[in-house]
Design a protein around this motif. Structure first.
Motif, short mmCIF file in Angstrom:
data_model
loop_
_atom_site.label_atom_id
_atom_site.label_comp_id
_atom_site.label_asym_id
_atom_site.label_seq_id
_atom_site.Cartn_x
_atom_site.Cartn_y
_atom_site.Cartn_z
N GLY A 22 0.81 -1.20 0.00
CA GLY A 22 0.00 0.00 0.00
C GLY A 22 0.85 1.26 0.00
N VAL A 23 1.93 1.25 0.80
CA VAL A 23 2.84 2.40 0.83
C VAL A 23 3.53 2.57 -0.52
N ALA A 24 3.93 1.45 -1.12
CA ALA A 24 4.56 1.51 -2.44
C ALA A 24 3.62 2.11 -3.48
N ALA A 25 2.33 1.77 -3.38
CA ALA A 25 1.35 2.33 -4.31
C ALA A 25 1.21 3.84 -4.12
N LEU A 26 1.24 4.29 -2.87
CA LEU A 26 1.18 5.73 -2.59
C LEU A 26 2.39 6.45 -3.19
N LEU A 27 3.56 5.86 -3.01
CA LEU A 27 4.78 6.46 -3.56
C LEU A 27 4.76 6.45 -5.08
N LYS A 28 4.21 5.40 -5.66
CA LYS A 28 4.18 5.28 -7.12
C LYS A 28 3.31 6.36 -7.74
N GLU A 29 2.23 6.74 -7.05
CA GLU A 29 1.42 7.84 -7.57
C GLU A 29 2.19 9.16 -7.45
N LYS A 30 2.83 9.38 -6.31
CA LYS A 30 3.53 10.64 -6.10
C LYS A 30 4.75 10.77 -7.00
N GLN A 31 5.46 9.67 -7.20
CA GLN A 31 6.68 9.70 -8.02
C GLN A 31 6.60 8.59 -9.07
N PRO A 32 5.80 8.79 -10.11
CA PRO A 32 5.56 7.73 -11.10
C PRO A 32 6.79 7.32 -11.91
N THR A 33 7.81 8.16 -11.95
CA THR A 33 9.00 7.82 -12.75
C THR A 33 10.07 7.09 -11.93
N TRP A 34 9.87 6.99 -10.64
CA TRP A 34 10.87 6.30 -9.81
C TRP A 34 10.91 4.82 -10.15
N THR A 35 12.10 4.25 -10.09
CA THR A 35 12.29 2.84 -10.36
C THR A 35 11.93 2.01 -9.12
N PRO A 36 11.73 0.70 -9.29
CA PRO A 36 11.49 -0.14 -8.12
C PRO A 36 12.59 -0.02 -7.07
N ARG A 37 13.82 0.08 -7.51
CA ARG A 37 14.94 0.22 -6.58
C ARG A 37 14.80 1.49 -5.75
N GLN A 38 14.39 2.57 -6.38
CA GLN A 38 14.26 3.85 -5.68
C GLN A 38 13.08 3.85 -4.72
N ILE A 39 11.98 3.24 -5.11
CA ILE A 39 10.82 3.15 -4.20
C ILE A 39 11.15 2.26 -3.01
N ASN A 40 11.81 1.14 -3.27
CA ASN A 40 12.23 0.25 -2.17
C ASN A 40 13.16 0.98 -1.21
N ALA A 41 14.13 1.71 -1.76
CA ALA A 41 15.10 2.43 -0.93
C ALA A 41 14.42 3.50 -0.08
N GLN A 42 13.43 4.18 -0.65
CA GLN A 42 12.71 5.22 0.08
C GLN A 42 11.96 4.63 1.28
N ILE A 43 11.32 3.50 1.06
CA ILE A 43 10.58 2.83 2.14
C ILE A 43 11.54 2.38 3.24
N MET A 44 12.68 1.84 2.86
CA MET A 44 13.65 1.37 3.85
C MET A 44 14.32 2.53 4.58
N GLN A 45 14.68 3.57 3.85
CA GLN A 45 15.39 4.70 4.44
C GLN A 45 14.54 5.44 5.47
N THR A 46 13.24 5.49 5.26
CA THR A 46 12.36 6.26 6.15
C THR A 46 11.69 5.40 7.21
N ALA A 47 12.06 4.12 7.29
CA ALA A 47 11.47 3.23 8.30
C ALA A 47 11.91 3.64 9.70
N GLU A 48 11.09 3.32 10.68
CA GLU A 48 11.40 3.63 12.07
C GLU A 48 12.38 2.59 12.61
N ARG A 49 13.56 3.04 13.02
CA ARG A 49 14.63 2.13 13.40
C ARG A 49 14.93 2.14 14.88
N ALA A 50 15.29 0.96 15.38
CA ALA A 50 15.77 0.86 16.75
C ALA A 50 17.29 0.90 16.78
#
Length: 407
Positions: free
Chosen positions: A284-312
């Protein structure tokens, strides 16, 4: 279990039934079921209105390769592209007694198991009066692809065919796969090739990490472990790995997977557990990102989700990957693409004590003279004020004494 490595059975990523929290789930799951009135905990942790200011997933096509998606549930009726649906279950399947197994509708819009309907709801269920449950990308379009059933008749061959269809004729932007190979057996290259073909077409592929994590098991599962696939573990209410969630160095991120409320066939809602329901949360988050940034590659969408995750911790670990997905932050910071996540822990940075203010270590002779002169002036003024104040007090005391004597 099939012993043929070329086409091992695929297991739906749902662990054995575990008790759900009393305030979250019906006593027993039936199809249809009662509607869930409140807002599930997995959605309470997200400021949905803030996320939807950025994107609602409108125009994004999400393939759900699963047990089918039942469109009789009102929250899914308008979310599903019926024409693009497909059934990849093998024909003439029979059970152990020789009875023919019902394959479902050719367009994938029937679901006797309920698994695919739950997955689809977490991604794109439409808002509905009387329930606080809604999909994370409530304007995304679901492509129903039936490829497995409760007995695990799906194989890596049918999964590969389903992926190729989703990325090709069905025109999917994102693919959700909430299943993995039995016993974590690595299949032959056909499945990997299908995944790579989808990635080459800029299709984001999200897969569940699996549910064999009890006892500290660490192993790779497929297709989650393939390069380029966003592998999702399950987290609990404390943002820690759910006990059943598979641990592996290939885990990329975690998402809620315990007491997950979602849509069921026929209508209503039910609770379930598993990385099967963590994966669509991230989808669902990937779908939201895909609408906002339709030209981003799968690698870039994956990286965005990982980079902004809440970390311990500051980096990656085999339990929850780069952390627990943060939908709002993933969207809010999606301005410039990145190719891979980097170590760092924003919450730890914020927790650091403030730095001490720097103080000058010396002064010039002129500054010293000026400072001493100021002290003299201020001291003199204070002394004058004290003397004057004392004189006034003495005068007033004398006047009061005279008045008393006169009386």
């Amino acid at each position: 279990m099939l012993g043929v490595l070329a086409a091992p059975l695929l297991v739906l990523s749902t662990p054995a039934a575990t008790p759900a929290a009393a305030d979250e789930a019906p006593d027993q799951c039936t199809f249809p079921d009662k509607p869930y009135a409140g807002r599930p905990w997995s959605l309470q942790r997200v400021l949905l209105d803030e996320a939807w200011k950025q994107s609602t997933g409108k125009g994004v096509r999400v393939a759900v390769i699963d047990t089918g998606v039942d469109v009789k549930n009102r929250q899914l009726a308008k979310a599903v592209d019926v024409r693009s649906g497909r059934n990849f279950m093998r024909k003439n399947l029979k059970d152990e007694n020789g009875n023919k197994i019902e394959r479902g509708k050719e367009n994938g819009t029937s679901d006797s198991v309920g698994h695919g309907t739950k997955v689809a709801g977490i991604i794109a269920a439409r808002p509905m009066k009387g329930t606080g449950f809604v999909g994370l990308a409530p304007e995304a379009t679901v492509i129903p692809i039936q490829q497995n059933d409760a007995e695990g008749h799906g194989t890596t061959e049918t999964l590969a065919a389903a992926i190729r269809y989703a990325a090709g004729p069905a025109r999917a932007d994102v693919i959700n796969i909430s299943q993995d190979t039995a016993n974590a057996v690595e299949p032959t290259s056909e499945l990997k090739q299908a995944v790579n073909e989808a990635l080459a077409k800029k299709v984001v592929v999200v897969a569940s990490a699996g549910n064999d994590g009890l006892g500290g098991n660490v192993k790779d599962t497929y297709p989650a472990s393939y390069e380029g696939v966003l592998a999702v573990a399950a987290s609990d209410r404390n943002n820690e790995r759910a006990a059943f969630s598979q641990s592996s160095e290939s885990v990329d991120v975690a998402a809620p997977g315990v007491d997950m409320i979602s849509t069921v066939p026929g209508g209503g809602h039910c609770s379930d557990n598993g990385t099967s329901f963590s994966a669509p949360y991230v989808t669902g988050v990937a779908a939201l990102l895909k609408e906002k940034q339709p030209t981003w590659t799968p690698r870039q969408i994956n990286a965005q989700i990982m980079q902004t995750a809440e970390r311990a911790t500051s980096g990656h670990d085999r339990l929850v990957g780069w952390g627990v997905v943060d939908p709002v932050r993933a969207l809010a910071e999606a301005d410039e693409p990145i190719e891979q996540p980097v170590p760092g822990n924003d919450s730890a940075e914020k927790a650091k004590p403030p730095s001490a203010v720097a103080l000058p270590l010396g002064e010039t002779a002129q500054e010293r003279a000026s400072r001493l002169g100021a002290y003299v002036v201020v001291g003199s003024s204070v002394l004058v004020a004290i003397i004057a104040g004392g004189a006034v007090a003495i005068r007033d005391a004398r006047r009061r004494a005279k008045r008393k004597a006169g009386t």
